[in-house]
Design an enzyme around this catalytic site. Structure first.
Site, PDB file in Angstrom:
ATOM      1  N   SER A 130       0.830  -1.218   0.000  1.00 42.72           N
ATOM      2  CA  SER A 130       0.000   0.000   0.000  1.00 42.72           C
ATOM      3  C   SER A 130       0.855   1.254   0.000  1.00 42.72           C
ATOM      4  O   SER A 130       1.972   1.259   0.500  1.00 42.72           O
ATOM      5  CB  SER A 130      -0.908   0.027   1.233  1.00 42.72           C
ATOM      6  OG  SER A 130      -1.626   1.250   1.241  1.00 42.72           O
ATOM      7  N   GLY A 131       0.260   2.301  -0.562  1.00 42.19           N
ATOM      8  CA  GLY A 131       0.927   3.607  -0.545  1.00 42.19           C
ATOM      9  C   GLY A 131       0.932   4.279  -1.898  1.00 42.19           C
ATOM     10  O   GLY A 131       1.530   5.338  -2.057  1.00 42.19           O
ATOM     11  N   LYS A 184      -4.522  -6.674   3.315  1.00 36.86           N
ATOM     12  CA  LYS A 184      -4.538  -5.533   2.373  1.00 36.86           C
ATOM     13  C   LYS A 184      -5.981  -5.230   1.928  1.00 36.86           C
ATOM     14  O   LYS A 184      -6.350  -4.072   1.752  1.00 36.86           O
ATOM     15  CB  LYS A 184      -3.653  -5.841   1.154  1.00 36.86           C
ATOM     16  CG  LYS A 184      -3.698  -4.765   0.068  1.00 36.86           C
ATOM     17  CD  LYS A 184      -3.041  -3.474   0.521  1.00 36.86           C
ATOM     18  CE  LYS A 184      -3.418  -2.215  -0.211  1.00 36.86           C
ATOM     19  NZ  LYS A 184      -3.539  -2.144  -1.603  1.00 36.86           N
ATOM     20  N   HIS A 187      -7.596  -3.387   4.653  1.00 34.18           N
ATOM     21  CA  HIS A 187      -7.015  -2.032   4.586  1.00 34.18           C
ATOM     22  C   HIS A 187      -7.790  -1.191   3.571  1.00 34.18           C
ATOM     23  O   HIS A 187      -8.163  -0.047   3.833  1.00 34.18           O
ATOM     24  CB  HIS A 187      -5.534  -2.121   4.192  1.00 34.18           C
ATOM     25  CG  HIS A 187      -4.929  -0.818   3.739  1.00 34.18           C
ATOM     26  ND1 HIS A 187      -5.194  -0.268   2.498  1.00 34.18           N
ATOM     27  CD2 HIS A 187      -4.106   0.054   4.345  1.00 34.18           C
ATOM     28  CE1 HIS A 187      -4.549   0.879   2.383  1.00 34.18           C
ATOM     29  NE2 HIS A 187      -3.869   1.097   3.486  1.00 34.18           N
ATOM     30  N   ASN A 188      -8.044  -1.768   2.411  1.00 38.20           N
ATOM     31  CA  ASN A 188      -8.740  -1.003   1.375  1.00 38.20           C
ATOM     32  C   ASN A 188     -10.195  -0.732   1.743  1.00 38.20           C
ATOM     33  O   ASN A 188     -10.725   0.329   1.430  1.00 38.20           O
ATOM     34  CB  ASN A 188      -8.658  -1.740   0.035  1.00 38.20           C
ATOM     35  CG  ASN A 188      -7.313  -1.510  -0.643  1.00 38.20           C
ATOM     36  OD1 ASN A 188      -6.311  -1.321   0.036  1.00 38.20           O
ATOM     37  ND2 ASN A 188      -7.277  -1.522  -1.955  1.00 38.20           N
ATOM     38  N   GLU A 191      -9.997   2.047   3.929  1.00 43.62           N
ATOM     39  CA  GLU A 191      -9.666   3.219   3.071  1.00 43.62           C
ATOM     40  C   GLU A 191     -10.956   3.803   2.462  1.00 43.62           C
ATOM     41  O   GLU A 191     -11.180   5.017   2.516  1.00 43.62           O
ATOM     42  CB  GLU A 191      -8.701   2.747   1.984  1.00 43.62           C
ATOM     43  CG  GLU A 191      -8.351   3.747   0.898  1.00 43.62           C
ATOM     44  CD  GLU A 191      -7.449   3.100  -0.182  1.00 43.62           C
ATOM     45  OE1 GLU A 191      -6.393   2.548   0.169  1.00 43.62           O
ATOM     46  OE2 GLU A 191      -7.819   3.150  -1.376  1.00 43.62           O
TER      47      GLU A 191
HETATM   48  C1  6PG Z   1      -3.152   1.503  -1.654  1.00 47.60           C
HETATM   49  C2  6PG Z   1      -4.476   1.592  -2.369  1.00 47.60           C
HETATM   50  C3  6PG Z   1      -4.403   1.009  -3.747  1.00 47.60           C
HETATM   51  C4  6PG Z   1      -5.750   1.024  -4.459  1.00 47.60           C
HETATM   52  C5  6PG Z   1      -6.233   2.383  -4.798  1.00 47.60           C
HETATM   53  C6  6PG Z   1      -7.419   2.413  -5.721  1.00 47.60           C
HETATM   54  O1  6PG Z   1      -3.195   0.995  -0.553  1.00 47.60           O
HETATM   55  O2  6PG Z   1      -2.137   1.938  -2.179  1.00 47.60           O
HETATM   56  O3  6PG Z   1      -5.427   0.870  -1.647  1.00 47.60           O
HETATM   57  O4  6PG Z   1      -3.947  -0.306  -3.621  1.00 47.60           O
HETATM   58  O5  6PG Z   1      -5.609   0.315  -5.622  1.00 47.60           O
HETATM   59  O6  6PG Z   1      -6.522   3.069  -3.637  1.00 47.60           O
HETATM   60  O7  6PG Z   1      -8.497   1.712  -5.222  1.00 47.60           O
HETATM   61  P1  6PG Z   1      -9.938   1.955  -5.870  1.00 47.60           P
HETATM   62  O8  6PG Z   1      -9.719   2.183  -7.348  1.00 47.60           O
HETATM   63  O9  6PG Z   1     -10.731   0.735  -5.632  1.00 47.60           O
HETATM   64  O10 6PG Z   1     -10.474   3.178  -5.210  1.00 47.60           O
END
Ligand code: 6PG
Length: 467
Positions: A130-131, A184, A187-188, A191
């Site tokens: 992630s990041g 992960k 995490h999303n 997010e």
């Molecule tokens: C991360 C993000 C990444 C993810 C984008 C887009 O941790 O770097 O989670 O992996 O792909 O945030 O996600 P969406 O297109 O589903 O919003």
């Protein structure tokens, strides 16, 4: 030529950034991309790092360039491409050569790939990264899954390229099989929920308080100096402050209000349902993205039912308090889901380590995660809302969340995530709930039976012929 320490396949945005990060931290890396020109261009643009990067023009050349036992990172689109890449690469490798899938894989795929590799005695890791591009280039958060011995082999490289929090690398083994990709995924999901709640606060400021984007930006910036300090609040301030170079209007005022998604938030919601783990804030955030995409229908709805969200009066401190409470509720749900998955799949995911690995490098990094790591380390199986530090914050701020949700409801503002958080919180502080009615109904129409509060062994109600 001196062999490479590690290999990488897939020089898209994330792969290229990760390869440069690896080279910058002093490791020789061999790279390969399906289109040879991409590899050549990447190497040519690598500047001072080019010496540590070995461009290769075929898979056999890539394999030959890496010192055995090899480790090769796949940074290719999640899904069938990963399977075809593994199928092409495996015959060229020794069994103890390690393939690491670093894409946003569905953890079910990682479980399957891990089992296939294990059955053949081959080394395989599934790794959440992630990041975004910036993180991959300068320090991502890394969530590993697969055999512990395989992780230990590459951990020294991964720890040097990962983000650091107070000197501790954000690169951690989460458990066997698909555990890393599962972490992960959650995490999303978090997010999505964090982003949705921030968007809801933005909407209240824009449509309820009548603030412009330029006035909203410093509010977010101010919140970023308090308990909400986080990457997502920080970038929300920057997004609100930006102007469109073409028109000079606020950037937010030219962006279409329909959110995209690649599916990881949806996976979190789907898995939560399979696990019977309640994560209503995350589910609401996923649904809200789907609602946002239905612009034409929303316009028809507004034409039919009224003029959209109305002005209201709320102190900004209440909005901040609502976000603090909402964030705690959402994370409490996310960690509970992780615990449920860990138990169900027998992974032994270390929850405090999970909070720690998210403290830097990843999209949901925030000051609060440090306290969450501490609370989870104290009592790993206690719901985060009951940990003293977070219970105190909820005592302090749930009134604000309540006032915000109530005012929003009365004035026609949609707050799906914040109101889902409040409803969950209220359910979680109600010892005697209402599911006795559902049990009565189930027994009435289907003789499903129920437990009695007095413990007596009567399992059906007096519904007569209906019973
Ligand atoms: C991360 C993000 C990444 C993810 C984008 C887009 O941790 O770097 O989670 O992996 O792909 O945030 O996600 P969406 O297109 O589903 O919003």
């Amino acid at each position: 030529m001196e062999p490479a320490r590690i290999g990488l396949i897939g020089l898209g945005t994330m792969g290229a950034a990760l390869a440069l990060n690896i080279a910058e931290k002093g490791h020789r890396i061999a790279v390969w991309n399906r289109t040879a020109q991409v590899t050549r261009d990447f190497h040519a643009a690598a500047g001072a790092l080019a010496d540590r990067i070995l461009p290769t023009d075929s898979l056999p050349a890539l394999v030959a360039a890496i010192a055995p036992p090899r480790a090769i990172i796949l940074m290719v689109p999640a899904g069938p491409v990963v399977d075809s890449q593994i199928a092409a690469l495996r015959p060229l490798l020794a069994p103890d050569d390690l393939i690491i899938d670093a894409g946003n894989a569905n953890f079910h795929d990682t479980e399957r790939r891990s089992a296939e590799a294990q059955a053949k005695g081959q080394a395989f890791l599934g790794m959440g990264v992630s990041g975004g591009e910036e993180g991959a280039r300068h320090g991502p958060s890394i969530m590993g899954g697969g055999p512990r011995a395989a992780w230990d082999r590459v951990a020294p490289v991964l720890e040097t390229i990962a983000a650091r929090h107070d000197g501790t690398p954000c690169a951690t083994w989460m458990g066997p099989g698909g555990a890393g990709h599962f972490v992960k995924t959650v995490h999303n999901g978090i997010e999505y929920a964090d982003m949705q709640m921030i968007a809801e606060a933005y909407g209240l400021m824009r449509d309820g308080l009548g603030l412009t984007s330029a006035q909203i930006a410093p509010v977010f910036a101010g919140w970023n100096a308090g308990p909400l300090k986080s990457y997502l609040i920080e970038i929300s301030a920057a997004v609100a402050a930006a102007t469109d170079p073409e028109t000079g209007a606020a950037m937010l005022d030219v962006i279409v209000d329909a959110a995209g998604q690649k599916g990881t938030g949806r996976w979190t919601a789907i898995e939560a349902q399979h696990l019977a783990a309640p994560i209503p804030v995350i589910e609401a955030a996923v649904s809200a993205r789907n609602v946002s995409a239905r612009r034409a229908e929303r316009a028809q709805g507004q034409a039919e039912f009224g003029a959209g969200p109305q002005p209201l009066d709320l102190p900004l401190a209440d909005l901040e308090g609502a976000l603090i409470a909402g964030k705690i509720l959402c994370y409490a749900q996310g960690f509970t889901m992780l615990a449920a998955a860990s138990e169900s799949f027998g992974w032994g995911v270390p929850l405090p380590e999970c909070a720690k690995v998210w403290r830097a490098g990843c999209i949901i990094r925030s000051a609060m995660l440090d306290d969450m790591a501490r609370a989870l380390a104290e009592t790993p199986d206690r719901n985060l809302i009951l940990a003293p530090a977070f219970a105190a914050l909820l005592h302090q701020h749930h009134g604000a969340l309540r006032r915000v949700v109530a005012a929003a409801a009365l004035h026609g503002h949609a707050l799906p995530a914040l109101s889902a958080g409040l409803a969950w919180f209220d359910a979680m502080r109600t010892a005697r709930g209402t599911a006795n009615m559902i049990q009565g109904q189930r027994d009435f129409f289907g003789a499903h039976g129920f437990d009695r509060l007095d413990g007596k062994p009567v399992h059906h109600g007096p519904w007569g012929d209906h019973g």
